[in-house]
Design an enzyme around this catalytic site. Structure first.
Site, short mmCIF file in Angstrom:
data_model
loop_
_atom_site.label_atom_id
_atom_site.label_comp_id
_atom_site.label_asym_id
_atom_site.label_seq_id
_atom_site.Cartn_x
_atom_site.Cartn_y
_atom_site.Cartn_z
CG HIS A 186 -1.95 -1.05 1.18
ND1 HIS A 186 -2.39 -1.59 0.01
CD2 HIS A 186 -2.65 -1.66 2.16
CE1 HIS A 186 -3.30 -2.49 0.26
NE2 HIS A 186 -3.48 -2.56 1.57
NE ARG A 293 -5.35 -5.42 -13.01
CZ ARG A 293 -4.42 -4.60 -13.52
NH1 ARG A 293 -4.64 -3.31 -13.53
NH2 ARG A 293 -3.29 -5.08 -13.99
NE ARG A 329 -8.66 -9.18 -15.56
CZ ARG A 329 -7.47 -8.98 -15.02
NH1 ARG A 329 -6.38 -9.20 -15.73
NH2 ARG A 329 -7.34 -8.53 -13.81
CD GLU A 428 -3.52 -13.26 -17.40
OE1 GLU A 428 -2.92 -12.38 -16.78
OE2 GLU A 428 -4.73 -13.49 -17.22
CG ASN A 451 1.21 -6.94 -14.86
OD1 ASN A 451 2.02 -6.35 -15.55
ND2 ASN A 451 0.11 -6.37 -14.42
CG ASP A 452 -0.50 -13.12 -14.06
OD1 ASP A 452 0.11 -13.39 -13.01
OD2 ASP A 452 -1.66 -12.68 -14.05
NE ARG A 462 1.33 -9.88 -10.73
CZ ARG A 462 0.20 -9.65 -11.40
NH1 ARG A 462 -0.29 -10.59 -12.20
NH2 ARG A 462 -0.43 -8.54 -11.29
CB CYS A 499 -4.05 -4.68 -20.51
SG CYS A 499 -4.31 -6.44 -20.23
#
Ligand code: PEP
Ligand code: MG
Length: 571
Positions: A186, A293, A329, A428, A451-452, A462, A499
Protein backbone atom coordinates in the site's frame (compact mmCIF):
# COMPACT_ATOMS: atom_id res chain seq x y z
CA UNK A 1 22.79 0.35 -2.72
CA UNK A 2 19.75 -0.93 -4.49
CA UNK A 3 16.15 -1.65 -3.59
CA UNK A 4 12.90 -1.86 -5.50
CA UNK A 5 11.99 1.41 -7.22
CA UNK A 6 8.24 1.80 -6.72
CA UNK A 7 7.53 5.45 -7.36
CA UNK A 8 9.29 7.15 -10.26
CA UNK A 9 11.55 10.17 -10.01
CA UNK A 10 14.83 11.27 -8.44
CA UNK A 11 15.24 13.01 -5.09
CA UNK A 12 18.20 14.56 -3.31
CA UNK A 13 17.84 15.22 0.40
CA UNK A 14 18.94 14.56 3.96
CA UNK A 15 18.21 11.40 5.91
CA UNK A 16 15.36 11.66 8.38
CA UNK A 17 15.26 8.48 10.45
CA UNK A 18 11.90 7.44 11.70
CA UNK A 19 11.77 5.02 14.61
CA UNK A 20 9.00 2.46 14.84
CA UNK A 21 6.29 3.65 17.24
CA UNK A 22 6.98 2.11 20.64
CA UNK A 23 4.19 1.30 23.02
CA UNK A 24 5.35 0.21 26.44
CA UNK A 25 2.27 -1.56 27.61
CA UNK A 26 1.59 -1.44 31.29
CA UNK A 27 0.06 -4.90 31.75
CA UNK A 28 -2.24 -4.98 34.74
CA UNK A 29 -4.32 -7.85 36.17
CA UNK A 30 -7.53 -8.21 38.20
CA UNK A 31 -9.18 -5.31 36.42
CA UNK A 32 -12.83 -4.43 36.37
CA UNK A 33 -13.83 -6.61 33.42
CA UNK A 34 -16.89 -4.58 32.45
CA UNK A 35 -14.89 -1.39 32.50
CA UNK A 36 -12.05 -2.80 30.35
CA UNK A 37 -14.50 -4.18 27.77
CA UNK A 38 -16.16 -0.77 27.63
CA UNK A 39 -12.75 0.94 27.16
CA UNK A 40 -12.02 -1.50 24.32
CA UNK A 41 -15.38 -0.83 22.68
CA UNK A 42 -14.91 2.93 22.98
CA UNK A 43 -11.43 2.66 21.45
CA UNK A 44 -12.92 0.77 18.49
CA UNK A 45 -15.54 3.49 18.05
CA UNK A 46 -12.93 6.25 18.16
CA UNK A 47 -10.54 4.35 15.84
CA UNK A 48 -13.35 3.82 13.34
CA UNK A 49 -14.09 7.55 13.42
CA UNK A 50 -10.43 8.41 12.82
CA UNK A 51 -10.17 5.87 10.00
CA UNK A 52 -13.26 7.29 8.29
CA UNK A 53 -11.75 10.80 8.47
CA UNK A 54 -8.52 9.48 6.95
CA UNK A 55 -10.54 7.70 4.27
CA UNK A 56 -12.30 10.95 3.32
CA UNK A 57 -9.04 12.93 3.37
CA UNK A 58 -7.42 10.30 1.13
CA UNK A 59 -10.41 10.23 -1.19
CA UNK A 60 -10.32 14.00 -1.74
CA UNK A 61 -6.55 14.47 -1.77
CA UNK A 62 -5.24 11.27 -3.32
CA UNK A 63 -7.76 8.89 -4.90
CA UNK A 64 -10.42 6.27 -4.51
CA UNK A 65 -8.20 3.19 -4.69
CA UNK A 66 -5.94 4.59 -1.97
CA UNK A 67 -8.94 5.57 0.16
CA UNK A 68 -10.18 1.98 -0.04
CA UNK A 69 -7.14 0.93 1.99
CA UNK A 70 -8.81 2.58 5.00
CA UNK A 71 -12.12 0.94 4.21
CA UNK A 72 -10.27 -2.34 4.64
CA UNK A 73 -8.86 -1.08 7.97
CA UNK A 74 -12.36 -0.42 9.21
CA UNK A 75 -13.40 -3.96 8.24
CA UNK A 76 -10.45 -5.45 10.12
CA UNK A 77 -11.25 -3.27 13.12
CA UNK A 78 -14.79 -4.61 13.19
CA UNK A 79 -13.84 -8.21 12.48
CA UNK A 80 -15.81 -10.42 14.91
CA UNK A 81 -12.84 -12.81 15.41
CA UNK A 82 -10.67 -9.94 16.57
CA UNK A 83 -13.38 -8.58 18.85
CA UNK A 84 -14.04 -11.98 20.44
CA UNK A 85 -10.36 -12.69 20.97
CA UNK A 86 -9.77 -9.40 22.81
CA UNK A 87 -12.96 -9.73 24.85
CA UNK A 88 -12.10 -13.29 25.87
CA UNK A 89 -8.66 -12.19 26.98
CA UNK A 90 -10.08 -9.41 29.11
CA UNK A 91 -12.64 -11.78 30.63
CA UNK A 92 -10.52 -14.89 31.08
CA UNK A 93 -7.13 -13.39 31.88
CA UNK A 94 -8.53 -10.28 33.56
CA UNK A 95 -5.91 -8.15 31.80
CA UNK A 96 -6.42 -4.50 30.88
CA UNK A 97 -7.69 -3.56 27.38
CA UNK A 98 -4.22 -2.42 26.20
CA UNK A 99 -2.62 -5.79 26.98
CA UNK A 100 -5.52 -7.75 25.45
CA UNK A 101 -5.37 -5.70 22.22
CA UNK A 102 -1.61 -6.06 21.98
CA UNK A 103 -1.74 -9.85 22.49
CA UNK A 104 -4.60 -10.34 20.03
CA UNK A 105 -3.04 -8.15 17.35
CA UNK A 106 0.39 -9.73 17.82
CA UNK A 107 -1.26 -13.12 17.32
CA UNK A 108 -2.76 -12.04 13.97
CA UNK A 109 0.42 -10.22 12.93
CA UNK A 110 2.59 -13.28 13.48
CA UNK A 111 0.00 -15.45 11.66
CA UNK A 112 0.09 -13.17 8.59
CA UNK A 113 3.85 -12.77 8.79
CA UNK A 114 4.28 -16.53 8.41
CA UNK A 115 2.05 -16.73 5.34
CA UNK A 116 3.64 -17.82 2.12
CA UNK A 117 1.46 -15.60 -0.01
CA UNK A 118 3.58 -12.46 -0.32
CA UNK A 119 0.50 -10.37 -0.93
CA UNK A 120 -1.09 -11.39 2.37
CA UNK A 121 2.22 -10.95 4.15
CA UNK A 122 2.18 -7.31 3.11
CA UNK A 123 -1.02 -6.88 5.15
CA UNK A 124 1.06 -7.11 8.37
CA UNK A 125 1.66 -3.38 8.09
CA UNK A 126 -2.10 -2.74 8.04
CA UNK A 127 -2.54 -4.77 11.22
CA UNK A 128 0.30 -2.82 12.86
CA UNK A 129 -1.38 0.40 11.80
CA UNK A 130 -4.65 -0.61 13.46
CA UNK A 131 -2.88 -1.88 16.57
CA UNK A 132 -0.97 1.41 16.95
CA UNK A 133 -4.14 3.39 16.43
CA UNK A 134 -6.05 1.51 19.14
CA UNK A 135 -3.14 1.66 21.58
CA UNK A 136 -2.52 5.35 20.98
CA UNK A 137 -6.22 6.06 21.63
CA UNK A 138 -6.01 4.22 24.94
CA UNK A 139 -2.57 5.43 26.00
CA UNK A 140 -2.33 8.67 24.09
CA UNK A 141 1.38 8.63 23.24
CA UNK A 142 2.89 10.56 20.34
CA UNK A 143 2.85 8.21 17.37
CA UNK A 144 5.02 8.41 14.31
CA UNK A 145 2.25 10.39 12.64
CA UNK A 146 3.16 13.54 14.54
CA UNK A 147 6.86 13.83 13.62
CA UNK A 148 8.53 17.14 12.72
CA UNK A 149 10.67 17.07 9.58
CA UNK A 150 13.05 19.56 7.97
CA UNK A 151 12.83 20.78 4.38
CA UNK A 152 14.22 18.32 1.80
CA UNK A 153 14.03 15.24 4.00
CA UNK A 154 14.28 11.71 2.75
CA UNK A 155 12.37 9.56 5.15
CA UNK A 156 14.17 6.33 6.03
CA UNK A 157 12.28 3.79 8.10
CA UNK A 158 11.67 0.08 8.56
CA UNK A 159 8.17 0.28 7.16
CA UNK A 160 5.46 2.91 6.93
CA UNK A 161 1.84 2.24 7.70
CA UNK A 162 -0.75 3.51 5.19
CA UNK A 163 -1.89 6.13 7.75
CA UNK A 164 1.64 7.45 8.13
CA UNK A 165 2.12 7.58 4.37
CA UNK A 166 -1.07 9.58 3.89
CA UNK A 167 -0.18 11.93 6.78
CA UNK A 168 3.34 12.59 5.42
CA UNK A 169 4.22 16.24 4.93
CA UNK A 170 4.76 16.11 1.18
CA UNK A 171 6.08 19.67 1.04
CA UNK A 172 9.07 18.76 3.15
CA UNK A 173 9.55 15.07 2.42
CA UNK A 174 11.07 14.64 -1.01
CA UNK A 175 11.73 10.90 -0.96
CA UNK A 176 11.01 7.71 0.90
CA UNK A 177 13.03 4.57 1.65
CA UNK A 178 11.81 1.54 3.58
CA UNK A 179 13.58 -1.68 4.54
CA UNK A 180 10.43 -3.73 4.05
CA UNK A 181 7.63 -3.61 1.48
CA UNK A 182 7.22 -4.66 -2.13
CA UNK A 183 6.05 -3.26 -5.45
CA UNK A 184 2.40 -3.77 -4.60
CA UNK A 185 2.46 -2.74 -0.93
CA UNK A 186 0.00 0.00 0.00
CA UNK A 187 2.83 2.38 0.84
CA UNK A 188 4.16 1.97 -2.69
CA UNK A 189 0.76 2.60 -4.24
CA UNK A 190 0.19 5.74 -2.15
CA UNK A 191 3.67 7.19 -2.67
CA UNK A 192 3.27 6.67 -6.42
CA UNK A 193 0.01 8.59 -6.39
CA UNK A 194 1.51 11.33 -4.21
CA UNK A 195 4.36 11.58 -6.71
CA UNK A 196 7.12 11.07 -4.12
CA UNK A 197 10.09 9.04 -5.41
CA UNK A 198 10.28 5.88 -3.29
CA UNK A 199 12.48 2.82 -2.97
CA UNK A 200 11.34 -0.11 -0.83
CA UNK A 201 12.80 -3.46 0.23
CA UNK A 202 16.24 -1.93 0.91
CA UNK A 203 18.04 -4.42 3.12
CA UNK A 204 19.82 -2.96 6.16
CA UNK A 205 19.41 0.67 5.07
CA UNK A 206 18.82 1.68 8.69
CA UNK A 207 22.26 0.34 9.65
CA UNK A 208 23.97 2.04 6.71
CA UNK A 209 22.76 5.62 7.05
CA UNK A 210 22.75 8.18 9.86
CA UNK A 211 20.62 11.20 10.51
CA UNK A 212 21.64 14.10 8.26
CA UNK A 213 23.49 12.00 5.63
CA UNK A 214 22.88 13.21 2.10
CA UNK A 215 21.14 10.75 -0.19
CA UNK A 216 20.24 10.51 -3.85
CA UNK A 217 17.39 8.12 -4.47
CA UNK A 218 16.13 6.98 -7.82
CA UNK A 219 12.57 5.68 -7.57
CA UNK A 220 12.69 4.41 -11.14
CA UNK A 221 15.61 1.97 -10.95
CA UNK A 222 15.78 1.62 -7.15
CA UNK A 223 19.32 3.00 -6.81
CA UNK A 224 20.45 4.85 -3.67
CA UNK A 225 23.70 6.78 -3.32
CA UNK A 226 24.80 7.58 0.24
CA UNK A 227 26.81 10.80 0.66
CA UNK A 228 27.34 11.31 -3.09
CA UNK A 229 30.27 13.11 -4.69
CA UNK A 230 29.87 16.63 -6.09
CA UNK A 231 29.78 15.28 -9.65
CA UNK A 232 27.06 12.72 -8.77
CA UNK A 233 25.04 15.52 -7.19
CA UNK A 234 25.52 17.75 -10.20
CA UNK A 235 24.51 14.99 -12.63
CA UNK A 236 21.35 14.13 -10.67
CA UNK A 237 20.35 17.78 -10.20
CA UNK A 238 20.37 18.10 -13.96
CA UNK A 239 18.24 14.96 -14.28
CA UNK A 240 15.73 16.34 -11.76
CA UNK A 241 15.48 19.57 -13.76
CA UNK A 242 14.96 17.61 -16.94
CA UNK A 243 12.21 15.48 -15.37
CA UNK A 244 10.49 18.66 -14.11
CA UNK A 245 10.63 20.26 -17.55
CA UNK A 246 9.28 17.10 -19.19
CA UNK A 247 6.39 16.91 -16.72
CA UNK A 248 5.53 20.54 -17.40
CA UNK A 249 5.65 19.92 -21.11
CA UNK A 250 3.46 16.81 -20.75
CA UNK A 251 0.83 18.75 -18.86
CA UNK A 252 0.66 21.29 -21.64
CA UNK A 253 0.56 18.63 -24.31
CA UNK A 254 -2.35 16.21 -23.94
CA UNK A 255 -2.09 14.72 -27.38
CA UNK A 256 -5.48 14.00 -28.96
CA UNK A 257 -4.30 11.03 -31.02
CA UNK A 258 -1.02 9.12 -30.83
CA UNK A 259 0.17 9.23 -34.45
CA UNK A 260 3.67 8.03 -35.23
CA UNK A 261 6.00 10.17 -37.35
CA UNK A 262 5.26 7.91 -40.31
CA UNK A 263 1.51 8.25 -39.92
CA UNK A 264 0.28 5.20 -37.96
CA UNK A 265 -2.42 5.92 -35.38
CA UNK A 266 -1.97 3.92 -32.19
CA UNK A 267 -4.71 3.37 -29.61
CA UNK A 268 -3.66 4.23 -26.04
CA UNK A 269 -6.27 3.13 -23.50
CA UNK A 270 -6.30 2.87 -19.72
CA UNK A 271 -6.56 0.10 -17.12
CA UNK A 272 -9.18 0.72 -14.45
CA UNK A 273 -10.66 -0.95 -11.38
CA UNK A 274 -13.69 1.33 -11.06
CA UNK A 275 -15.74 3.56 -13.41
CA UNK A 276 -14.71 6.55 -11.28
CA UNK A 277 -11.27 6.34 -12.89
CA UNK A 278 -12.78 7.00 -16.33
CA UNK A 279 -12.96 10.79 -15.77
CA UNK A 280 -9.20 11.00 -15.32
CA UNK A 281 -8.72 8.70 -18.32
CA UNK A 282 -10.87 10.92 -20.55
CA UNK A 283 -9.15 14.07 -19.30
CA UNK A 284 -5.89 12.55 -20.58
CA UNK A 285 -7.50 11.76 -23.94
CA UNK A 286 -7.43 8.01 -23.32
CA UNK A 287 -8.82 6.06 -26.28
CA UNK A 288 -10.93 3.76 -24.13
CA UNK A 289 -10.61 1.18 -21.35
CA UNK A 290 -8.32 -1.66 -22.35
CA UNK A 291 -8.80 -3.51 -19.06
CA UNK A 292 -11.54 -3.20 -16.46
CA UNK A 293 -10.33 -5.34 -13.54
CA UNK A 294 -13.75 -6.41 -12.25
CA UNK A 295 -12.41 -8.47 -9.34
CA UNK A 296 -12.22 -5.22 -7.36
CA UNK A 297 -16.03 -5.19 -7.33
CA UNK A 298 -15.87 -8.46 -5.40
CA UNK A 299 -13.29 -7.35 -2.82
CA UNK A 300 -13.68 -5.55 0.52
CA UNK A 301 -17.16 -6.98 1.04
CA UNK A 302 -18.64 -10.16 2.41
CA UNK A 303 -21.08 -11.22 -0.30
CA UNK A 304 -21.30 -11.38 -4.08
CA UNK A 305 -22.25 -8.25 -6.03
CA UNK A 306 -25.69 -8.88 -7.57
CA UNK A 307 -26.41 -8.87 -11.33
CA UNK A 308 -28.17 -5.51 -10.98
CA UNK A 309 -25.31 -3.97 -9.01
CA UNK A 310 -22.80 -5.11 -11.62
CA UNK A 311 -25.04 -4.09 -14.53
CA UNK A 312 -25.30 -0.52 -13.20
CA UNK A 313 -21.52 -0.27 -12.80
CA UNK A 314 -20.79 -1.61 -16.30
CA UNK A 315 -23.55 0.54 -17.81
CA UNK A 316 -22.20 3.65 -16.06
CA UNK A 317 -18.72 2.92 -17.48
CA UNK A 318 -20.08 2.27 -21.00
CA UNK A 319 -22.08 5.51 -21.02
CA UNK A 320 -19.16 7.59 -19.77
CA UNK A 321 -16.97 6.25 -22.57
CA UNK A 322 -19.58 6.83 -25.31
CA UNK A 323 -18.29 4.95 -28.37
CA UNK A 324 -14.78 4.37 -27.01
CA UNK A 325 -14.10 0.67 -26.29
CA UNK A 326 -14.71 -0.73 -22.81
CA UNK A 327 -13.03 -4.10 -22.37
CA UNK A 328 -14.52 -5.79 -19.33
CA UNK A 329 -12.42 -8.62 -17.98
CA UNK A 330 -14.44 -11.27 -16.18
CA UNK A 331 -13.55 -12.04 -12.58
CA UNK A 332 -9.83 -12.73 -12.13
CA UNK A 333 -9.89 -13.90 -8.52
CA UNK A 334 -7.25 -15.96 -6.75
CA UNK A 335 -3.48 -15.74 -6.96
CA UNK A 336 -2.57 -12.38 -5.50
CA UNK A 337 -6.20 -11.19 -5.59
CA UNK A 338 -7.90 -12.97 -2.73
CA UNK A 339 -11.65 -12.72 -2.18
CA UNK A 340 -12.10 -13.70 1.47
CA UNK A 341 -15.79 -14.64 1.37
CA UNK A 342 -15.17 -17.23 -1.39
CA UNK A 343 -13.46 -19.32 1.35
CA UNK A 344 -11.24 -21.00 -1.18
CA UNK A 345 -8.88 -23.55 0.22
CA UNK A 346 -5.30 -22.33 0.10
CA UNK A 347 -3.27 -23.73 -2.79
CA UNK A 348 0.37 -24.72 -2.51
CA UNK A 349 1.08 -22.49 -5.54
CA UNK A 350 -1.65 -19.82 -5.68
CA UNK A 351 -0.28 -18.07 -8.80
CA UNK A 352 -0.69 -21.26 -10.82
CA UNK A 353 -3.56 -22.63 -8.78
CA UNK A 354 -7.32 -22.31 -8.62
CA UNK A 355 -7.69 -18.81 -10.02
CA UNK A 356 -8.95 -16.61 -12.86
CA UNK A 357 -11.08 -18.34 -15.46
CA UNK A 358 -10.68 -21.67 -13.62
CA UNK A 359 -12.88 -20.34 -10.82
CA UNK A 360 -15.45 -18.88 -13.25
CA UNK A 361 -15.74 -22.16 -15.15
CA UNK A 362 -16.14 -24.02 -11.87
CA UNK A 363 -18.57 -21.58 -10.25
CA UNK A 364 -20.80 -21.15 -13.30
CA UNK A 365 -23.53 -19.29 -11.40
CA UNK A 366 -21.16 -16.45 -10.52
CA UNK A 367 -19.82 -16.47 -14.08
CA UNK A 368 -23.29 -16.37 -15.65
CA UNK A 369 -24.43 -13.55 -13.37
CA UNK A 370 -21.44 -11.48 -14.44
CA UNK A 371 -21.92 -12.28 -18.14
CA UNK A 372 -25.61 -11.34 -17.94
CA UNK A 373 -24.68 -8.00 -16.39
CA UNK A 374 -22.02 -7.34 -19.07
CA UNK A 375 -24.32 -8.34 -21.95
CA UNK A 376 -27.15 -6.16 -20.65
CA UNK A 377 -24.74 -3.21 -20.37
CA UNK A 378 -23.40 -3.84 -23.89
CA UNK A 379 -26.20 -1.83 -25.54
CA UNK A 380 -25.05 1.35 -23.77
CA UNK A 381 -21.63 1.63 -25.44
CA UNK A 382 -18.78 -0.21 -27.12
CA UNK A 383 -18.45 -3.12 -24.69
CA UNK A 384 -16.20 -6.16 -25.19
CA UNK A 385 -15.69 -9.26 -23.02
CA UNK A 386 -12.26 -10.57 -22.05
CA UNK A 387 -11.34 -13.80 -20.22
CA UNK A 388 -8.33 -13.92 -17.84
CA UNK A 389 -5.82 -16.74 -17.21
CA UNK A 390 -6.87 -18.88 -20.17
CA UNK A 391 -4.33 -21.68 -20.48
CA UNK A 392 -5.86 -24.06 -23.02
CA UNK A 393 -8.38 -24.08 -25.86
CA UNK A 394 -10.98 -26.15 -24.04
CA UNK A 395 -11.31 -23.42 -21.42
CA UNK A 396 -11.90 -20.80 -24.09
CA UNK A 397 -14.48 -22.99 -25.84
CA UNK A 398 -16.27 -23.64 -22.52
CA UNK A 399 -16.39 -19.89 -21.84
CA UNK A 400 -17.88 -19.21 -25.25
CA UNK A 401 -20.50 -21.90 -24.63
CA UNK A 402 -21.49 -20.19 -21.39
CA UNK A 403 -21.73 -16.84 -23.22
CA UNK A 404 -24.04 -18.44 -25.85
CA UNK A 405 -26.14 -19.99 -23.12
CA UNK A 406 -26.55 -16.64 -21.33
CA UNK A 407 -27.38 -14.92 -24.63
CA UNK A 408 -30.15 -17.48 -25.26
CA UNK A 409 -31.55 -16.92 -21.78
CA UNK A 410 -31.66 -13.17 -22.39
CA UNK A 411 -33.26 -13.64 -25.82
CA UNK A 412 -35.97 -15.83 -24.30
CA UNK A 413 -36.73 -13.12 -21.78
CA UNK A 414 -36.72 -10.40 -24.47
CA UNK A 415 -33.88 -8.57 -22.78
CA UNK A 416 -31.75 -6.42 -25.10
CA UNK A 417 -28.02 -7.01 -25.57
CA UNK A 418 -25.44 -6.64 -28.30
CA UNK A 419 -25.46 -10.01 -30.07
CA UNK A 420 -22.14 -9.54 -31.88
CA UNK A 421 -20.25 -8.41 -28.78
CA UNK A 422 -16.53 -9.05 -29.28
CA UNK A 423 -14.81 -11.71 -27.19
CA UNK A 424 -11.10 -11.66 -26.44
CA UNK A 425 -8.61 -13.32 -24.14
CA UNK A 426 -5.70 -12.29 -21.99
CA UNK A 427 -2.49 -13.85 -23.26
CA UNK A 428 -0.71 -14.28 -19.96
CA UNK A 429 0.18 -17.96 -19.82
CA UNK A 430 3.09 -19.05 -22.07
CA UNK A 431 1.08 -21.99 -23.50
CA UNK A 432 -1.34 -19.50 -25.06
CA UNK A 433 1.41 -17.28 -26.47
CA UNK A 434 3.14 -20.30 -28.00
CA UNK A 435 -0.11 -21.66 -29.41
CA UNK A 436 -1.54 -18.21 -30.21
CA UNK A 437 -2.18 -19.02 -33.87
CA UNK A 438 -4.87 -21.54 -32.86
CA UNK A 439 -6.39 -19.22 -30.25
CA UNK A 440 -6.47 -16.32 -32.72
CA UNK A 441 -8.85 -18.31 -34.95
CA UNK A 442 -11.43 -18.42 -32.16
CA UNK A 443 -11.38 -14.89 -30.65
CA UNK A 444 -11.85 -11.28 -31.77
CA UNK A 445 -8.78 -9.85 -30.03
CA UNK A 446 -5.82 -10.62 -27.80
CA UNK A 447 -4.58 -8.62 -24.85
CA UNK A 448 -1.12 -9.53 -23.60
CA UNK A 449 -0.95 -9.59 -19.79
CA UNK A 450 2.74 -9.20 -19.19
CA UNK A 451 2.51 -9.04 -15.39
CA UNK A 452 1.65 -12.72 -15.32
CA UNK A 453 3.34 -13.69 -18.58
CA UNK A 454 6.71 -12.61 -17.15
CA UNK A 455 6.20 -14.52 -13.92
CA UNK A 456 5.22 -17.73 -15.69
CA UNK A 457 7.86 -17.50 -18.42
CA UNK A 458 10.71 -16.81 -16.03
CA UNK A 459 9.35 -18.86 -13.13
CA UNK A 460 9.54 -15.81 -10.84
CA UNK A 461 6.71 -14.95 -8.42
CA UNK A 462 5.66 -11.38 -9.29
CA UNK A 463 4.99 -10.57 -5.61
CA UNK A 464 8.18 -11.97 -4.13
CA UNK A 465 10.38 -9.08 -3.09
CA UNK A 466 13.44 -11.35 -2.75
CA UNK A 467 13.17 -12.27 -6.42
CA UNK A 468 12.43 -8.80 -7.77
CA UNK A 469 15.85 -8.64 -9.49
CA UNK A 470 14.98 -11.77 -11.51
CA UNK A 471 11.62 -10.46 -12.72
CA UNK A 472 12.84 -8.82 -15.92
CA UNK A 473 10.66 -7.37 -18.64
CA UNK A 474 13.75 -7.21 -20.86
CA UNK A 475 14.27 -10.98 -20.95
CA UNK A 476 14.52 -12.11 -24.59
CA UNK A 477 12.20 -15.07 -23.86
CA UNK A 478 9.43 -12.69 -22.79
CA UNK A 479 9.96 -10.42 -25.79
CA UNK A 480 9.95 -13.39 -28.18
CA UNK A 481 6.62 -14.61 -26.78
CA UNK A 482 5.17 -11.11 -27.21
CA UNK A 483 6.37 -10.95 -30.79
CA UNK A 484 5.02 -14.43 -31.51
CA UNK A 485 1.60 -13.44 -30.13
CA UNK A 486 1.48 -10.23 -32.19
CA UNK A 487 2.50 -12.03 -35.40
CA UNK A 488 0.02 -14.89 -34.89
CA UNK A 489 -2.79 -12.47 -34.06
CA UNK A 490 -2.07 -10.49 -37.20
CA UNK A 491 -1.85 -13.62 -39.37
CA UNK A 492 -5.43 -14.38 -38.35
CA UNK A 493 -6.50 -10.77 -38.76
CA UNK A 494 -7.17 -9.84 -35.12
CA UNK A 495 -5.79 -6.83 -33.22
CA UNK A 496 -3.31 -7.38 -30.40
CA UNK A 497 -3.43 -5.19 -27.28
CA UNK A 498 -1.22 -5.16 -24.22
CA UNK A 499 -2.59 -4.34 -20.78
CA UNK A 500 0.29 -5.46 -18.53
CA UNK A 501 2.51 -2.85 -16.85
CA UNK A 502 5.08 -3.31 -19.59
CA UNK A 503 2.85 -1.36 -22.03
CA UNK A 504 3.60 1.83 -20.07
CA UNK A 505 7.36 1.22 -19.77
CA UNK A 506 8.93 4.18 -21.59
CA UNK A 507 11.99 2.18 -22.57
CA UNK A 508 9.94 -0.62 -24.10
CA UNK A 509 7.28 1.41 -25.91
CA UNK A 510 9.49 1.74 -29.03
CA UNK A 511 10.18 -2.00 -28.98
CA UNK A 512 6.48 -2.85 -28.70
CA UNK A 513 5.59 -0.44 -31.46
CA UNK A 514 8.35 -1.89 -33.64
CA UNK A 515 6.96 -5.37 -33.03
CA UNK A 516 3.59 -4.19 -34.36
CA UNK A 517 1.53 -3.96 -31.15
CA UNK A 518 -1.83 -2.38 -32.03
CA UNK A 519 -3.05 -1.03 -28.70
CA UNK A 520 -1.39 0.00 -25.46
CA UNK A 521 -3.47 -0.08 -22.28
CA UNK A 522 -1.72 1.63 -19.38
CA UNK A 523 -2.32 3.16 -15.96
CA UNK A 524 -4.46 6.27 -16.68
CA UNK A 525 -1.69 8.47 -15.25
CA UNK A 526 0.67 7.19 -17.99
CA UNK A 527 -1.61 7.85 -20.98
CA UNK A 528 -0.29 11.32 -21.87
CA UNK A 529 3.32 10.20 -21.64
CA UNK A 530 2.74 7.00 -23.64
CA UNK A 531 1.03 8.97 -26.41
CA UNK A 532 3.87 11.46 -26.42
CA UNK A 533 6.57 8.78 -26.75
CA UNK A 534 4.65 7.08 -29.58
CA UNK A 535 4.23 10.36 -31.46
CA UNK A 536 8.02 10.84 -31.47
CA UNK A 537 8.68 7.48 -33.13
CA UNK A 538 8.68 6.23 -36.68
CA UNK A 539 7.19 2.74 -36.70
CA UNK A 540 8.95 1.54 -39.83
CA UNK A 541 12.34 2.81 -38.69
CA UNK A 542 12.16 1.10 -35.32
CA UNK A 543 10.74 -2.14 -36.75
CA UNK A 544 14.17 -2.81 -38.29
CA UNK A 545 15.96 -2.16 -34.99
CA UNK A 546 13.47 -4.38 -33.16
CA UNK A 547 14.32 -7.31 -35.41
CA UNK A 548 17.94 -6.89 -34.41
CA UNK A 549 17.03 -6.62 -30.75
CA UNK A 550 15.10 -9.90 -30.84
CA UNK A 551 18.33 -11.68 -31.77
CA UNK A 552 19.96 -10.73 -28.46
CA UNK A 553 20.62 -13.37 -25.81
CA UNK A 554 20.20 -11.75 -22.38
CA UNK A 555 18.13 -9.07 -20.65
CA UNK A 556 21.28 -6.98 -20.04
CA UNK A 557 22.04 -7.02 -23.74
CA UNK A 558 18.45 -6.01 -24.51
CA UNK A 559 18.52 -3.13 -22.03
CA UNK A 560 21.88 -1.89 -23.32
CA UNK A 561 20.64 -2.11 -26.89
CA UNK A 562 17.56 -0.04 -26.04
CA UNK A 563 19.69 2.52 -24.18
CA UNK A 564 22.00 2.99 -27.13
CA UNK A 565 19.54 2.71 -30.03
CA UNK A 566 16.29 4.22 -28.81
CA UNK A 567 17.48 6.74 -26.26
CA UNK A 568 17.05 9.81 -28.46
CA UNK A 569 13.39 9.06 -28.83
CA UNK A 570 12.68 8.76 -25.13
CA UNK A 571 11.61 11.28 -22.57
C1 PEP B 1 -1.38 -9.06 -16.30
O1 PEP B 1 -1.23 -10.16 -15.77
O2 PEP B 1 -0.51 -8.51 -17.01
C2 PEP B 1 -2.60 -8.27 -16.08
C3 PEP B 1 -2.84 -7.16 -16.74
O3 PEP B 1 -3.49 -8.74 -15.18
P1 PEP B 1 -3.35 -8.60 -13.58
O4 PEP B 1 -2.19 -7.68 -13.29
O5 PEP B 1 -4.66 -8.10 -13.13
O6 PEP B 1 -3.07 -10.03 -13.20
MG1 MG C 1 -2.90 -11.29 -14.94
Amino acid sequence: MKGIGVSEGIAIGQVFLLEEAEFNINRTYNNNIKNEVKRFENAIGEASKQIKELQMKTLYEIGEKEADIFLAHDLILKDPDFFTLVKNKIENEQVNAEAAIKDAMDFFISKFDKMENEQLKLRVIDLKDIKNRLLSILMNPKGKGSFEVHENSILVTKDLTPSETVMMNTEKIVGLITELGGKTSHTSIISKTLGIPAVVGVNEILRKVSKGDTLIINGTNGEIIINPSESELEYNRRLIDQIKRNKQMMNNLKIEKAITKDGFTVNVSGNIASPKEIDKLLESNGDGVGLFRTEFLFMDRDSLPSEEEQFLIYKDAAIKLKDKPLIIRTLDAGGDKEIPFFNIEKDENPAIGYRGIRISIDKTDIFKTQLRAILRASIFGNVKIMFPMISNLNELRRCKEVVSHVKNELKNKNIDFCNDIEIGIMVEVPSVAINSRSFAKEVDFFSIGTNDLIQFTLGVDRCNQRLAHLYSQYDPAVLKLIKMTIDNGHSEGIPVNMCGELAGDKKLIPVLLGMGLDKFSVNPSNIVETKYVISKLSKQEIAIKTEELLELASSDEVENYIDSHFKNNLI
